[in-house]
Design an enzyme around this catalytic site. Structure first.
Site, mmCIF file in Angstrom:
data_model
loop_
_atom_site.group_PDB
_atom_site.id
_atom_site.type_symbol
_atom_site.label_atom_id
_atom_site.label_comp_id
_atom_site.label_asym_id
_atom_site.label_seq_id
_atom_site.Cartn_x
_atom_site.Cartn_y
_atom_site.Cartn_z
ATOM 1 N N ARG A 17 0.527 -1.327 -0.125
ATOM 2 C CA ARG A 17 -0.262 -0.108 -0.235
ATOM 3 C C ARG A 17 0.729 1.087 -0.254
ATOM 4 O O ARG A 17 0.627 2.329 -0.321
ATOM 5 C CB ARG A 17 -0.499 0.104 0.938
ATOM 6 C CG ARG A 17 -2.200 -1.009 1.261
ATOM 7 C CD ARG A 17 -3.045 -1.021 2.731
ATOM 8 N NE ARG A 17 -1.841 -2.702 3.383
ATOM 9 C CZ ARG A 17 -1.937 -2.987 4.435
ATOM 10 N NH1 ARG A 17 -3.378 -1.855 4.796
ATOM 11 N NH2 ARG A 17 -1.532 -3.438 4.931
ATOM 12 N N ASP A 105 6.055 -1.653 11.329
ATOM 13 C CA ASP A 105 5.174 -0.403 10.907
ATOM 14 C C ASP A 105 4.226 -0.043 12.321
ATOM 15 O O ASP A 105 3.948 0.891 11.774
ATOM 16 C CB ASP A 105 4.209 -1.276 9.862
ATOM 17 C CG ASP A 105 3.533 -1.987 10.159
ATOM 18 O OD1 ASP A 105 3.335 -2.444 11.196
ATOM 19 O OD2 ASP A 105 2.951 -2.281 9.492
HETATM 20 C C1 UD1 Z 1 -1.895 -6.633 10.973
HETATM 21 C C2 UD1 Z 1 -2.633 -7.260 12.142
HETATM 22 C C3 UD1 Z 1 -3.952 -6.465 12.679
HETATM 23 C C4 UD1 Z 1 -3.850 -5.713 13.442
HETATM 24 C C5 UD1 Z 1 -2.190 -4.574 12.871
HETATM 25 C C6 UD1 Z 1 -2.080 -3.558 13.792
HETATM 26 C C7 UD1 Z 1 -2.057 -9.795 11.162
HETATM 27 C C8 UD1 Z 1 -2.575 -11.026 10.555
HETATM 28 N N1 UD1 Z 1 -2.964 -8.275 11.096
HETATM 29 O O1 UD1 Z 1 -2.449 -6.157 9.408
HETATM 30 O O2 UD1 Z 1 -5.168 -7.492 13.226
HETATM 31 O O3 UD1 Z 1 -4.671 -4.699 13.713
HETATM 32 O O4 UD1 Z 1 -1.532 -5.433 12.498
HETATM 33 O O5 UD1 Z 1 -1.015 -2.453 13.035
HETATM 34 O O6 UD1 Z 1 -1.399 -9.808 12.035
HETATM 35 N N2 UD1 Z 1 4.750 -9.307 7.829
HETATM 36 C C9 UD1 Z 1 6.734 -9.681 7.722
HETATM 37 N N3 UD1 Z 1 5.857 -11.041 7.275
HETATM 38 C C10 UD1 Z 1 5.073 -11.091 7.182
HETATM 39 C C11 UD1 Z 1 3.795 -10.334 6.549
HETATM 40 C C12 UD1 Z 1 4.247 -8.916 7.437
HETATM 41 O O7 UD1 Z 1 7.038 -9.693 8.536
HETATM 42 O O8 UD1 Z 1 4.316 -12.232 5.864
HETATM 43 C C13 UD1 Z 1 5.547 -7.304 9.098
HETATM 44 C C14 UD1 Z 1 5.266 -6.562 8.073
HETATM 45 O O9 UD1 Z 1 6.982 -5.943 7.379
HETATM 46 C C15 UD1 Z 1 4.547 -5.928 8.887
HETATM 47 C C16 UD1 Z 1 4.090 -6.296 10.264
HETATM 48 O O10 UD1 Z 1 4.461 -7.518 9.812
HETATM 49 O O11 UD1 Z 1 5.982 -4.665 9.919
HETATM 50 C C17 UD1 Z 1 2.335 -5.934 9.946
HETATM 51 O O12 UD1 Z 1 1.988 -6.803 8.759
HETATM 52 P P1 UD1 Z 1 0.784 -5.711 7.921
HETATM 53 O O13 UD1 Z 1 0.523 -7.103 6.526
HETATM 54 O O14 UD1 Z 1 1.427 -4.401 7.609
HETATM 55 O O15 UD1 Z 1 -0.397 -6.088 8.783
HETATM 56 P P2 UD1 Z 1 -1.437 -4.995 8.649
HETATM 57 O O16 UD1 Z 1 -2.247 -5.775 7.292
HETATM 58 O O17 UD1 Z 1 -1.434 -3.975 9.138
HETATM 59 CA CA CA Z 2 0.139 -2.460 8.802
#
Ligand code: UD1
Ligand code: CA
Length: 463
Positions: A17, A105
């Site tokens: 995004r 993040d």
């Molecule tokens: C996530 C949470 C959500 C919460 C929100 C808060 C999950 C499933 N959902 O959603 O409940 O309200 O954060 O901000 O956890 N990342 C990895 N590997 C992956 C996927 C993500 O390292 O395979 C890291 C991303 O780099 C990021 C963080 O995890 O720093 C969060 O991932 P993101 O995709 O932003 O999750 P949200 O959809 O925001």
């Molecule tokens: Ca996030």
């Protein structure tokens, strides 16, 4: 005694995004990359060797950025979800104690809040504690489903939520403290059985509950600290919050900041008491400013080191350079890189310095370029003085001895040495060493043609 705390930071996602070539966690807020803020928070509760950052997209770049922090890394080869990410760090983390999970993040979380989260978990018999808050628009966040006892029964992601759950305004921050033994025991039960086909870490809550281990919420009354960055709009908002906090803390420590909403100060900048920062100033990187200075409107300082009582007139640029106490610089001066300006030096308008040392009390009042030069104490650099430091291939040094006087429009062809106490006549092109206390003149001799102008005017009139 508190059980040992380790920290896992999730930073493997690209951040679709953001619509960027750069991974999300390497974008900057408050002058630092987003993930650096999170690492610093982790360092407040655990030793660097107990912090594991999970990288994936642009892993090398993230590791380079974090190298000074001496944390450990685990690789998530493919971003299969937050649950999968944590699993990828399992072999790097202790089997017992507490595991603090931070998302790379969400950089605004305060050390104080993290301490409270760990304390709440330590004091409870729950499997984990999750930080939550209520927001007017919960779109995009995981929703907190509570049970009758007020525990967290489940966290339901936006994409998986039913209409009733979508109305819940209590959201998951992505910051948790788990009992490591229980998390590892059950992490393999997380499946991809959801609309996104991802391993959701958030599913662990319901899984643990099914095994009789409750997860407790720690609800924050204000959402500010929990803001996650998913878009550049949120990045700008987080940046604004960091900078407003920084400026406020400087003011409370005795720095006058005029029009605080117009200045940009990176989080690591230090400023001494009674310094005045005028409007629209940018203070960046590792800039250090002493006491009683004035930083003129519109000035930009990056990795600058200023002593006390330095006066920077408006629109002065200083990068990777130091300025001694009681010096005055500007307006419209540029200290480009690697300059050491001594105490009580005066540098005036439209003067550029690069890789130059100026001794105590030296002056360059107007319109000069001093590059690769060593200017002795009390030297006077006349207006229009230029060091010709570049021959098209190499750079050469100019050395000017103490107390020398460089007349206006001097052209100093480097490599060149100008002796202490000597004079260079105005408009000279200096190509040879000037001995101490000598006068160097290197210019065309003037001749006057009497009456020439008058004759010329009359010839023109006749035509
Ligand atoms: C996530 C949470 C959500 C919460 C929100 C808060 C999950 C499933 N959902 O959603 O409940 O309200 O954060 O901000 O956890 N990342 C990895 N590997 C992956 C996927 C993500 O390292 O395979 C890291 C991303 O780099 C990021 C963080 O995890 O720093 C969060 O991932 P993101 O995709 O932003 O999750 P949200 O959809 O925001
Ligand atoms: Ca996030």
């Amino acid at each position: 005694m508190d059980p040992r705390v380790s920290v896992v930071i999730l930073a493997a996602g690209l951040g679709t995004r953001m619509k960027s070539k750069t991974v999300k966690v390497l974008h900057r807020a408050g002058g630092l990359t987003v993930v650096e803020h999170v690492v610093r928070t982790g360092q407040a509760v655990a030793a660097s060797s107990d912090i594991v950052v999970i990288t994936g997209h642009q892993a090398e770049k993230v590791q380079q950025t974090l190298a000074p922090y001496k944390v450990r890394f685990a690789l998530q080869p493919e971003p299969k979800g937050t649950g999968h990410a944590v699993k990828c760090a399992q072999s790097e983390l202790p089997k017992e104690g507490l595991l603090l999970v931070l998302y790379g993040d969400a950089p605004l979380i305060s050390v104080d809040t993290v301490h409270r989260l760990i304390a709440a978990q330590t004091a409870s018999d729950a499997a984990g504690t999750v930080l939550t808050t209520r927001v007017p628009d919960p779109t995009g966040y995981g929703r907190i489903v509570r049970d009758n006892e007020g525990n967290v029964a489940a966290i339901v992601e936006q994409k998986a939520a039913n209409p009733e759950q979508l109305k819940i305004d209590e959201i998951n921050s992505g910051i948790y403290c788990f009992r490591a033994d229980l998390l590892w025991k059950h992490i393999d039960s997380i499946t991809t059985n959801n609309p996104a086909g991802e391993y959701y870490l958030t599913d662990i809550v319901a899984i643990l509950r099914d095994h009789g281990y409750p997860t407790k919420p720690l609800e924050l009354p204000v959402a500010d600290e929990l803001l996650g960055i998913n878009t550049r709009v949120e990045l700008a908002e987080v940046d604004r919050i960091f900078r407003a906090a920084k400026v406020k803390s400087l003011m409370l420590d005795g720095v006058t900041i005029e029009r605080p909403d117009t200045v940009t100060v990176d989080v690591d900048v230090t400023i001494g008491r009674d310094t005045i920062v005028e409007s629209h100033v940018r203070l960046l990187g590792a800039t250090e400013i002493g006491e009683d200075c004035v930083i003129g409107a519109g000035s930009v300082l990056r990795n600058a080191k200023l002593g006390d009582a330095v006066l920077l007139d408006p629109y002065t640029l200083v990068a990777d350079s130091s300025i001694g106490s009681a010096a005055s610089v500007g307006p419209f001066a540029r200290l480009r890189m690697n300059n050491q300006v001594g105490e009580k030096v005066h540098i005036g308008n439209f003067v550029e310095l690069k890789n130059t040392h100026m001794g105590v009390g030296a002056k360059a009042g107007h319109l000069a370029y001093l590059g690769d030069a060593s200017i002795g104490a009390k030297v006077n650099v006349g207006a229009g003085t230029i060091t010709c430091n570049y021959d098209g291939v190499n750079k050469h040094r100019t050395v000017v001895g103490e107390g020398a006087f460089l007349g206006s429009n001097s052209t100093l062809v480097a490599p060149i040495e100008i002796g202490a106490g000597s004079y260079v006549a105005a408009a000279s092109v200096v190509t040879d060493t000037v001995p101490q206390d000598a006068l160097a003149i290197g210019r065309g001799r003037q001749s006057n043609k009497e009456g020439w102008a008058k004759v010329r005017r009359e010839t023109i009139k006749k035509k």
